[in-house]
Design a protein around this motif. Sequence first.
Motif, PDB file in Angstrom:
ATOM      1  N   SER A 105       0.821  -1.213   0.000  1.00  9.50           N
ATOM      2  CA  SER A 105       0.000   0.000   0.000  1.00  9.50           C
ATOM      3  C   SER A 105       0.856   1.264   0.000  1.00  9.50           C
ATOM      4  CB  SER A 105      -0.948   0.003   1.194  1.00  9.50           C
ATOM      5  OG  SER A 105      -0.222   0.122   2.394  1.00  9.50           O
ATOM      6  N   CYS A 106       2.119   1.180   0.395  1.00  9.00           N
ATOM      7  CA  CYS A 106       2.998   2.352   0.404  1.00  9.00           C
ATOM      8  C   CYS A 106       3.805   2.487  -0.884  1.00  9.00           C
ATOM      9  CB  CYS A 106       3.946   2.279   1.595  1.00  9.00           C
ATOM     10  SG  CYS A 106       3.080   2.492   3.162  1.00  9.00           S
ATOM     11  N   THR A 107       3.594   1.609  -1.826  1.00  8.97           N
ATOM     12  CA  THR A 107       4.308   1.687  -3.097  1.00  8.97           C
ATOM     13  C   THR A 107       3.783   2.857  -3.912  1.00  8.97           C
ATOM     14  OG1 THR A 107       4.525  -0.709  -3.094  1.00  8.97           O
ATOM     15  CG2 THR A 107       4.885   0.413  -5.189  1.00  8.97           C
ATOM     16  N   SER A 108       4.690   3.601  -4.511  1.00  6.73           N
ATOM     17  CA  SER A 108       4.250   4.727  -5.336  1.00  6.73           C
ATOM     18  C   SER A 108       3.938   4.214  -6.738  1.00  6.73           C
ATOM     19  CB  SER A 108       5.324   5.808  -5.382  1.00  6.73           C
ATOM     20  OG  SER A 108       6.496   5.306  -5.959  1.00  6.73           O
ATOM     21  N   TYR A 109       3.031   4.904  -7.394  1.00  5.56           N
ATOM     22  CA  TYR A 109       2.630   4.529  -8.746  1.00  5.56           C
ATOM     23  C   TYR A 109       2.453   5.791  -9.580  1.00  5.56           C
ATOM     24  CZ  TYR A 109      -1.938   5.592  -6.750  1.00  5.56           C
ATOM     25  OH  TYR A 109      -2.981   6.216  -6.122  1.00  5.56           O
ATOM     26  N   PRO A 110       2.739   5.693 -10.885  1.00  9.00           N
ATOM     27  CA  PRO A 110       2.644   6.879 -11.749  1.00  9.00           C
ATOM     28  C   PRO A 110       1.205   7.172 -12.149  1.00  9.00           C
ATOM     29  CG  PRO A 110       3.375   5.007 -13.021  1.00  9.00           C
ATOM     30  CD  PRO A 110       3.256   4.545 -11.598  1.00  9.00           C
ATOM     31  N   GLU A 111       0.933   8.447 -12.341  1.00  9.93           N
ATOM     32  CA  GLU A 111      -0.372   8.893 -12.831  1.00  9.93           C
ATOM     33  C   GLU A 111      -0.127   9.836 -14.000  1.00  9.93           C
ATOM     34  OE1 GLU A 111      -2.426  10.905  -9.691  1.00  9.93           O
ATOM     35  OE2 GLU A 111      -3.124   9.069  -8.774  1.00  9.93           O
ATOM     36  N   ASP A 112      -0.712   9.550 -15.143  1.00 11.73           N
ATOM     37  CA  ASP A 112      -0.621  10.434 -16.306  1.00 11.73           C
ATOM     38  C   ASP A 112      -1.972  11.083 -16.520  1.00 11.73           C
ATOM     39  OD1 ASP A 112       1.967   9.637 -16.683  1.00 11.73           O
ATOM     40  OD2 ASP A 112       1.515   8.188 -18.258  1.00 11.73           O
ATOM     41  N   HIS A 113      -1.980  12.406 -16.707  1.00 11.22           N
ATOM     42  CA  HIS A 113      -3.218  13.143 -16.926  1.00 11.22           C
ATOM     43  C   HIS A 113      -3.058  14.040 -18.136  1.00 11.22           C
ATOM     44  CE1 HIS A 113      -5.051  12.046 -13.083  1.00 11.22           C
ATOM     45  NE2 HIS A 113      -3.848  12.194 -12.559  1.00 11.22           N
ATOM     46  N   GLY A 114      -4.114  14.130 -18.925  1.00 11.40           N
ATOM     47  CA  GLY A 114      -4.119  15.066 -20.037  1.00 11.40           C
ATOM     48  C   GLY A 114      -3.409  14.558 -21.263  1.00 11.40           C
ATOM     49  N   TYR A 115      -2.858  15.494 -22.009  1.00  4.87           N
ATOM     50  CA  TYR A 115      -2.250  15.223 -23.309  1.00  4.87           C
ATOM     51  C   TYR A 115      -0.854  14.625 -23.146  1.00  4.87           C
ATOM     52  CZ  TYR A 115      -0.519  15.982 -28.013  1.00  4.87           C
ATOM     53  OH  TYR A 115       0.010  15.807 -29.259  1.00  4.87           O
ATOM     54  N   ILE A 116      -0.598  13.528 -23.847  1.00  6.54           N
ATOM     55  CA  ILE A 116       0.724  12.915 -23.857  1.00  6.54           C
ATOM     56  C   ILE A 116       1.400  13.326 -25.161  1.00  6.54           C
ATOM     57  CG2 ILE A 116       2.012  10.760 -23.862  1.00  6.54           C
ATOM     58  CD1 ILE A 116      -0.340   9.548 -22.269  1.00  6.54           C
ATOM     59  N   MET A 117       2.470  14.109 -25.054  1.00  7.99           N
ATOM     60  CA  MET A 117       3.125  14.680 -26.220  1.00  7.99           C
ATOM     61  C   MET A 117       4.057  13.664 -26.875  1.00  7.99           C
ATOM     62  SD  MET A 117       4.773  18.442 -26.433  1.00  7.99           S
ATOM     63  CE  MET A 117       3.478  19.004 -25.378  1.00  7.99           C
ATOM     64  N   HIS A 118       3.917  13.519 -28.193  1.00  9.43           N
ATOM     65  CA  HIS A 118       4.798  12.665 -28.983  1.00  9.43           C
ATOM     66  C   HIS A 118       5.707  13.573 -29.803  1.00  9.43           C
ATOM     67  CE1 HIS A 118       2.530   9.112 -27.868  1.00  9.43           C
ATOM     68  NE2 HIS A 118       1.419   9.767 -28.151  1.00  9.43           N
TER      69      HIS A 118
ATOM     70  N   THR B 167      -4.567  19.328 -35.996  1.00  5.85           N
ATOM     71  CA  THR B 167      -5.494  18.344 -35.416  1.00  5.85           C
ATOM     72  C   THR B 167      -5.121  16.937 -35.860  1.00  5.85           C
ATOM     73  OG1 THR B 167      -7.259  19.989 -35.409  1.00  5.85           O
ATOM     74  CG2 THR B 167      -7.925  17.701 -35.171  1.00  5.85           C
ATOM     75  N   GLU B 168      -4.713  16.788 -37.113  1.00  6.85           N
ATOM     76  CA  GLU B 168      -4.320  15.472 -37.629  1.00  6.85           C
ATOM     77  C   GLU B 168      -3.062  14.961 -36.934  1.00  6.85           C
ATOM     78  OE1 GLU B 168      -2.688  13.740 -41.816  1.00  6.85           O
ATOM     79  OE2 GLU B 168      -4.398  15.111 -41.918  1.00  6.85           O
ATOM     80  N   LEU B 169      -2.104  15.854 -36.690  1.00  5.49           N
ATOM     81  CA  LEU B 169      -0.838  15.440 -36.076  1.00  5.49           C
ATOM     82  C   LEU B 169      -0.912  15.316 -34.557  1.00  5.49           C
ATOM     83  CD1 LEU B 169       1.573  17.643 -38.186  1.00  5.49           C
ATOM     84  CD2 LEU B 169       1.460  15.149 -38.208  1.00  5.49           C
ATOM     85  N   LEU B 170      -1.590  16.258 -33.905  1.00  6.95           N
ATOM     86  CA  LEU B 170      -1.578  16.303 -32.442  1.00  6.95           C
ATOM     87  C   LEU B 170      -2.888  15.888 -31.794  1.00  6.95           C
ATOM     88  CD1 LEU B 170       0.336  19.679 -31.926  1.00  6.95           C
ATOM     89  CD2 LEU B 170       1.271  17.366 -32.058  1.00  6.95           C
ATOM     90  N   GLY B 171      -3.971  15.868 -32.564  1.00  3.38           N
ATOM     91  CA  GLY B 171      -5.274  15.544 -31.991  1.00  3.38           C
ATOM     92  C   GLY B 171      -5.979  16.803 -31.514  1.00  3.38           C
ATOM     93  N   SER B 172      -7.098  16.617 -30.843  1.00  7.82           N
ATOM     94  CA  SER B 172      -7.878  17.742 -30.332  1.00  7.82           C
ATOM     95  C   SER B 172      -7.147  18.397 -29.168  1.00  7.82           C
ATOM     96  CB  SER B 172      -9.248  17.269 -29.838  1.00  7.82           C
ATOM     97  OG  SER B 172      -9.970  16.719 -30.901  1.00  7.82           O
ATOM     98  N   PRO B 173      -7.220  19.729 -29.073  1.00  7.46           N
ATOM     99  CA  PRO B 173      -6.537  20.411 -27.970  1.00  7.46           C
ATOM    100  C   PRO B 173      -7.256  20.187 -26.639  1.00  7.46           C
ATOM    101  CG  PRO B 173      -7.752  21.989 -29.284  1.00  7.46           C
ATOM    102  CD  PRO B 173      -7.859  20.681 -29.990  1.00  7.46           C
ATOM    103  N   SER B 174      -6.524  20.354 -25.555  1.00  6.14           N
ATOM    104  CA  SER B 174      -7.110  20.261 -24.216  1.00  6.14           C
ATOM    105  C   SER B 174      -8.021  21.443 -23.953  1.00  6.14           C
ATOM    106  CB  SER B 174      -6.016  20.244 -23.147  1.00  6.14           C
ATOM    107  OG  SER B 174      -5.096  19.221 -23.389  1.00  6.14           O
TER     108      SER B 174
END
Length: 156
Positions: free
Chosen positions: A19-32, A50-57
């Motif tokens: 229960s004390c192990t840390s874990y990653p959280e990703d939120h929002g846009y993931i940039m490539h 829009t074609e390259l990056l997708g819809s904006p946040s």
Amino acid sequence: MTPKIRLKAPAFLLLALISCTSYPEDHGYIMHKENLEKVEVGQTDKAGVTELLGSPSSKSDYGPEKWYYIGKKATATAFFDPKVTEQSILALEFDKDGKLGSMQQYSLKDSIDIKPVQEATRTEGSTPSLMEQFLGNVGRFNSESHTRPGAPVGIP
């Protein structure tokens, strides 16, 4: 210690450690980065972005048209608040012809901590006391001769 407790203690200890192990959280846009490199100021239009990056946040509501791609990575441990480890904001501004006019990137080092003001805004009007509320309702109740709430018009 009883044998039952000796058998359960390691399982409880293992559960407490997990229960004390840390874990990653990703939120929002993931940039490539490979897609971002294809976006060119003065060349790419809105459809291309829009074609390259997708819809904006998020998009601007006034002024020049701006699109924002917002993302963050955090690490959470047990019941503690997650700690932001990475943050990225890509701000794209388009000109009147719909072409990309400028592109700016911001990271966690560009952020500024703010402290919200705890003061309350007073509203106009009065705050009646309990007695004023009670006496203010005297005589305001409908009698039986009036129409029931929800009844069709013309039917008492």
